[in-house]
Design an enzyme around this catalytic site. Sequence first.
Site, PDB file in Angstrom:
ATOM      1  CD  GLU A 173      -2.912   3.358  -5.237  1.00 37.41           C
ATOM      2  OE1 GLU A 173      -3.964   2.792  -5.592  1.00 37.41           O
ATOM      3  OE2 GLU A 173      -1.920   2.738  -4.820  1.00 37.41           O
ATOM      4  CG  HIS A 221      -3.011  -0.697  -6.903  1.00 42.25           C
ATOM      5  ND1 HIS A 221      -3.391  -0.037  -5.758  1.00 42.25           N
ATOM      6  CD2 HIS A 221      -2.922  -2.002  -6.535  1.00 42.25           C
ATOM      7  CE1 HIS A 221      -3.535  -0.903  -4.751  1.00 42.25           C
ATOM      8  NE2 HIS A 221      -3.260  -2.108  -5.214  1.00 42.25           N
ATOM      9  NE  ARG A 270      -4.256  -1.431   0.109  1.00 43.38           N
ATOM     10  CZ  ARG A 270      -4.368  -2.475  -0.713  1.00 43.38           C
ATOM     11  NH1 ARG A 270      -3.411  -2.753  -1.586  1.00 43.38           N
ATOM     12  NH2 ARG A 270      -5.448  -3.234  -0.695  1.00 43.38           N
TER      13      ARG A 270
HETATM   14  C1  DGY Z   1      -5.187  -6.051  -2.962  1.00 36.17           C
HETATM   15  O1  DGY Z   1      -5.980  -6.934  -3.265  1.00 36.17           O
HETATM   16  O2  DGY Z   1      -5.106  -5.606  -1.821  1.00 36.17           O
HETATM   17  C2  DGY Z   1      -4.295  -5.561  -4.044  1.00 36.17           C
HETATM   18  O3  DGY Z   1      -3.697  -4.380  -3.716  1.00 36.17           O
HETATM   19  C3  DGY Z   1      -5.080  -5.481  -5.334  1.00 36.17           C
HETATM   20  O4  DGY Z   1      -4.211  -5.343  -6.412  1.00 36.17           O
END
Ligand code: DGY
Length: 318
Positions: free
Chosen positions: A266, A284, A237
């Site tokens: 984002e 992402h 993240r």
């Molecule tokens: C998640 O599922 O948490 C991922 O970041 C998606 O790409």
Amino acid sequence: MTKPTLFLTRPLPEPVMAGIPARYELISDPPDRPPSPVELKQGFARADAVICTLSDRIDADLLSHAPRLKIVANYAVGYNNIDLAAARSRHIVVTNTPDVLTDSTADLTWALLLAVARRVVEGDRWIRTGTWPGWAPTQMLGSDVSGKTLGIVGMGRIGQAVAQRGAVFRMPVIYAGRRRVPAPLDLPWEWQPLDAVLAKSDFLSLHVPLTDMTRHLIGPRELTLMKPTAYLVNTSRGPVIDEAALVSALEAGTIAGAGLDVYEQEPTVCAGLISLPNVVLLPHLGSATLETRVRMGLICLDNIAAVLGGRPALNRVN
Ligand code: DGY
């Protein structure tokens, strides 16, 4: 008999969408853009079940306007976008999609690691300008990957899958995190304190969930501990890294480069990152394969079927 109502915040891949009408009344056709706050509220107000994505903020206020809601199935493994305590206090089950995206996210982590170390994107950009003069001994030199030390922060499912792939590159693996995991037979994995992992890694890859503890886990102090030849990769993240500190570190040569799939705000990516050549930036894409995204959708539907059918959810997180 009336079908339960389902609110989808975004369209899902076709094989997932195809299974919905037989079992649920879809509240509205989801738009292929983030829903507005009003659209979210209208959907939650009528839903027995919701499938939402990591960019939808599911807070206490929204949940307080969802009188029939039984389950929020988050179409992601991470669930920092949802107020779990507020959901629990309203007896709303929250689920995620673990396991099915482990390989695709680990693969993408390696794509970023190799791309930044071997300057793949820079090279591609150069060719497209039509100005490449041909091979030269000192041209676009990157860094070896094989045999270098791979550091992992957060040795959960995805961290371990990234570490396993390191064996092919004969990389010793050191990792930091709350959990100590048994190394697979013959693999050189070693737990060390975070500061030691920062100081010794040639490639440092982040795999922690976003929590109050991990927000800005990598900031100015941590970046200074890293080798000037080291590369930082983040597919977890964005807010786990202090992005302004990362830009300063990359500009100053505190570290050699970064491969990023996730960002603090984002979809905004800070201008400082965009102007740097020693950074590879992806939008992402961690779980973005057709197979994975179908599996994620099917898990959401399985969790919804369980909860609305009076059974325990398969992947409850609250
Ligand atoms: C998640 O599922 O948490 C991922 O970041 C998606 O790409």
